[in-house]
Design an enzyme around this catalytic site. Structure first.
Site, PDB file in Angstrom:
ATOM      1  N   GLU A 289       8.444  53.289 -40.288  1.00 41.27           N
ATOM      2  CA  GLU A 289       8.833  54.345 -39.670  1.00 41.27           C
ATOM      3  C   GLU A 289       7.821  55.022 -38.946  1.00 41.27           C
ATOM      4  O   GLU A 289       6.876  55.522 -39.703  1.00 41.27           O
ATOM      5  CB  GLU A 289       9.739  55.107 -40.600  1.00 41.27           C
ATOM      6  CG  GLU A 289      10.382  56.529 -40.018  1.00 41.27           C
ATOM      7  CD  GLU A 289      11.052  56.248 -38.811  1.00 41.27           C
ATOM      8  OE1 GLU A 289      12.162  55.515 -38.650  1.00 41.27           O
ATOM      9  OE2 GLU A 289      10.709  56.975 -37.407  1.00 41.27           O
TER      10      GLU A 289
ATOM     11  N   ASN B 150      17.764  58.428 -35.223  1.00 41.75           N
ATOM     12  CA  ASN B 150      19.005  59.081 -34.660  1.00 41.75           C
ATOM     13  C   ASN B 150      20.265  58.785 -35.455  1.00 41.75           C
ATOM     14  O   ASN B 150      21.165  59.517 -35.232  1.00 41.75           O
ATOM     15  CB  ASN B 150      19.466  58.476 -33.147  1.00 41.75           C
ATOM     16  CG  ASN B 150      18.398  59.244 -32.026  1.00 41.75           C
ATOM     17  OD1 ASN B 150      18.202  60.384 -32.115  1.00 41.75           O
ATOM     18  ND2 ASN B 150      17.991  58.419 -31.215  1.00 41.75           N
TER      19      ASN B 150
ATOM     20  N   GLY C 185      26.877  61.362 -35.982  1.00 43.80           N
ATOM     21  CA  GLY C 185      28.198  61.749 -36.614  1.00 43.80           C
ATOM     22  C   GLY C 185      28.727  60.589 -37.735  1.00 43.80           C
ATOM     23  O   GLY C 185      29.558  60.785 -38.461  1.00 43.80           O
ATOM     24  N   GLY C 186      27.942  59.465 -37.426  1.00 45.78           N
ATOM     25  CA  GLY C 186      28.182  58.263 -38.236  1.00 45.78           C
ATOM     26  C   GLY C 186      29.638  57.682 -38.136  1.00 45.78           C
ATOM     27  O   GLY C 186      29.887  56.827 -39.009  1.00 45.78           O
TER      28      GLY C 186
ATOM     29  N   ARG D   5      33.719  57.182 -22.261  1.00 46.91           N
ATOM     30  CA  ARG D   5      32.509  58.293 -22.071  1.00 46.91           C
ATOM     31  C   ARG D   5      32.101  58.320 -20.462  1.00 46.91           C
ATOM     32  O   ARG D   5      31.963  59.394 -20.241  1.00 46.91           O
ATOM     33  CB  ARG D   5      31.499  57.883 -22.994  1.00 46.91           C
ATOM     34  CG  ARG D   5      32.078  58.357 -24.344  1.00 46.91           C
ATOM     35  CD  ARG D   5      30.678  57.821 -25.473  1.00 46.91           C
ATOM     36  NE  ARG D   5      30.940  58.226 -26.668  1.00 46.91           N
ATOM     37  CZ  ARG D   5      30.133  58.117 -27.695  1.00 46.91           C
ATOM     38  NH1 ARG D   5      28.909  57.504 -27.507  1.00 46.91           N
ATOM     39  NH2 ARG D   5      30.398  58.641 -28.905  1.00 46.91           N
TER      40      ARG D   5
ATOM     41  N   GLU E 273      20.153  49.739 -30.466  1.00 41.62           N
ATOM     42  CA  GLU E 273      19.876  50.110 -29.216  1.00 41.62           C
ATOM     43  C   GLU E 273      18.838  49.754 -28.437  1.00 41.62           C
ATOM     44  O   GLU E 273      19.081  49.563 -27.054  1.00 41.62           O
ATOM     45  CB  GLU E 273      19.803  51.972 -29.329  1.00 41.62           C
ATOM     46  CG  GLU E 273      20.048  52.439 -28.170  1.00 41.62           C
ATOM     47  CD  GLU E 273      19.742  53.934 -28.441  1.00 41.62           C
ATOM     48  OE1 GLU E 273      19.771  54.577 -29.321  1.00 41.62           O
ATOM     49  OE2 GLU E 273      19.814  54.660 -27.064  1.00 41.62           O
TER      50      GLU E 273
END
Lengths: 501, 116
Positions: free
Chosen positions: A66, A74, A79-80, A324, A464
């Protein structure tokens, strides 16, 4: 050591010169400072899922790197939400759903820029993510919500309404099973052999993200290749303004460490780039809070059960429950009716009944990003709206709820909650949220070479940083699942791979 | 040669109490430890002077979940956040030679009044 410097230092003198990214024609000259069975770069959803499956597949000496001081990137500040068709919870609640239905929703949101094979793998293996999370001790609320653009209630909510509620239990499970975690370590290069396979990483240890200073440089060997799980780069202003100038000045939801080092390293070893000009905007963004905070959670409920209006007209302007991209584009058009300094921010609001059920409402109301008004007149005054037009918009929506008129935007209504005072409202402003682009992977989470369109040996990625599953835009609650499905696959594929053992 | 001398001076500075004079120790540590509180209390590694790992903190204080903390006025507990729970290193938020800063304050209004 700078990337270029490192590459030239290790680059062989002859044949390698014609291959710009290869490093040596023979065995590499560098000696390794440390050796592991598997190195995973990144400690968010993708990283922990990869570590979990690699551990389950029998690998022992696993290291998760990390860059930041804190863990989970992130993922832990999200919000998971997790859209998982056919999970045990969804079955228990008797909700009819299928992977095929989720794929259909994803292709619609992604405007068919998706790789349908990857989308289907994500949707059909989503239920395994639920099982993995429960195995590691994560807990979910006993309800599911239908997020925007989804045709079934399939968004699972962590009990503490945060991605931390999923990643932290996994992190602890992995620690308890001997997986090593090392923070403050930046990967400066992927190390590539003369056969173009990836054998390890060059790192900066004790790295301070704020000052960019570090104590040591080392090289780590990874016998089973490298899993890249580093997420997006929306905080990298230069990379954004180069790939999508129009989004240069938007606010972002990501943590400060969401920068472009690893995507550049992936490109440097010849990975195939996809959709680099495509970014997702979060339509629930609020100009009155930092990032995607609690007001964003409230907005989801207001969008679902209530309406959003253009303060200049007092009227609705979009299906508030569409994808979205559709919503963000519509909001930006409304904002552009104002000036750059003073945009005409759209407003969403709900009744008390809706607000009190929304995760995040308490915090958003407390912090002032969500405001209470006791009448239509007060609501209109707060945002400088025409009270008659606003009254009409509310009356029309209540008629739609009663079934007396069709919704002019074709919105699907799940819960019919009368829209009445007191009203809880917030301003809307789309925020740069997610990198749709990334490097290409195949169904085994192997990274694809731009040169051959075949896998690069020993290089795996998911989440991502990889593109294709979602296409042009993604649905809410689908990144977490994408990360964890392809993280698991990457860990399994790496466990089977053993070129330089 | 010059470098060698400079390194020797640096080593001398770092290993003596002179360094503590320029890098202040927080009052609660002095109160608790008196003159037993030296650089070596936290900087435990031999040789090169390094940022301490939180083993030194934990030897006295225990881990995040062992340390009692008061919730703030929003009922939030700094050692039990939704995002990180008790996984963080002490030095993520706590500093000895400069003001401490809660990592959560980057996004949230937190107001932990007792942050040391």
């Amino acid at each position: 050591m700078k990337r270029r410097e490192f590459l030239t230092k290790t680059m062989g003198a002859t044949a390698a010169m014609t291959l710009p990214f290869s490093v040596s024609s023979k065995e590499p000259e560098h000696k390794w400072d440390r050796e592991y069975d598997l190195i995973i770069v990144g400690s968010g959803f993708t990283g922990v899922a990869a570590a979990y499956s690699a551990y389950k597949a029998g690998l022992k000496n696993i290291l998760v790197l990390e860059k930041m001081k804190v863990w989970g990137g992130n993922s832990v500040i999200s919000g998971g939400l997790a859209g998982m068709p056919n999970s045990k919870l969804q079955k228990k609640l008797g909700i009819k759903d299928s992977p095929e239905l989720l794929v259909k929703d994803m292709l619609k949101a992604g405007r068919n820029f998706n790789n349908p094979e990857l989308a289907y793998i994500m949707a059909s293996q989503a239920y395994t993510v639920y099982d993995m999370l429960i195995d590691c001790g994560a807990q979910f609320k006993d309800k599911l919500i239908r997020s925007g653009g989804h045709s079934a209630a399939r968004s699972h909510i962590p009990k503490n309404a945060s991605g931390g509620g999923l990643v932290v239990p996994m992190h602890k499970y992995l620690l308890a099973h001997g997986v090593k975690f090392q923070n403050r370590t930046k990967v400066s290069n992927l190390i590539q052999e003369s056969d173009l396979s990836i054998s390890g990483v060059a790192v900066q240890e004790d790295y301070d993200f704020d000052t960019k200073k570090f104590k040591r440089e080392s090289t780590y060997k990874s016998r089973h290749g490298i899993v890249v799980a580093t997420g997006g780069w929306t905080q990298d202003k230069k990379f954004i303004s180069t790939t999508m100038p129009m989004y240069s000045d938007l606010e972002r939801t990501a943590h400060p460490g969401a920068t472009s080092e690893m995507i550049k390293s992936l490109l440097a070893v010849g990975s195939l780039p996809l959709n680099f000009d495509m970014y997702q905007l979060g339509p629930w963004g609020c100009p009155d809070e930092i990032g995607g905070g609690p007001a964003s959670f409230f907005a989801g409920y207001a969008f679902n059960e209530s309406i959003a209006v253009d303060p200049m007209t007092g009227q609705r302007f979009v299906d508030e429950h569409s994808s979205r991209r559709t919503r963000s584009e519509a909001e930006m058009l409304v904002m552009e009716k104002g000036t750059k300094e003073k945009p005409n921010y759209p407003i969403t609001f709900s009744s008390e009944d809706t607000a009190f059920r929304a995760e995040g409402f308490d915090a958003a109301f407390r912090d002032g990003s969500v405001q209470k008004t006791n009448s239509v007149a007060e609501l209109a005054e707060l945002y400088g709206m025409d009270v008659n037009k606003l009254t009409q918009s509310i009356a029309d929506w209540n008629e739609v709820l009663k079934g007396n008129m069709p919704d002019p935007f074709g919105k699907t209504i799940d819960k019919r909650t009368e829209l009445k005072a007191p009203y809880y409202s917030m301003r809307l402003s789309p925020k740069l949220h997610y990198c749709m682009g990334g490097i290409a992977i195949n169904k085994n989470a192997e990274v694809i070479s731009a040169d051959t369109c075949e896998p690069i040996k020993g290089l795996f990625a998911g989440g991502e940083v990889a593109a294709g599953t979602h296409g042009m835009d993604r649905l809410g609650g689908c990144s977490s699942v994408d990360c964890m499905v392809f993280g698991q696959i990457a860990g399994r594929t790496a466990a089977k791979y053993k070129a330089n053992a | 040669m010059k470098l060698g001398i400079m390194a020797a001076i640096a080593a001398l500075l770092f290993s003596s109490h002179l360094f503590a004079a320029t890098n202040s120790i927080k009052p609660h540590h002095i109160e608790a430890m008196g003159s037993d509180m030296t650089c070596k209390t936290c900087h435990t590694t031999k040789g090169k002077f390094q940022r301490p790992s939180d083993t030194a903190c934990k030897d006295c204080h225990g881990g995040m979940s062992d340390i009692p903390t008061e919730p703030n006025r929003f009922d939030k507990n700094p050692h039990a956040s939704h995002h990180y729970e008790d996984l963080l290193e002490c030095t993520v938020c706590h500093s000895e030679h400069s003001p401490s800063k809660e990592v959560c304050s980057r996004c949230h209004i937190v107001e932990f009044k007792n942050l040391k």
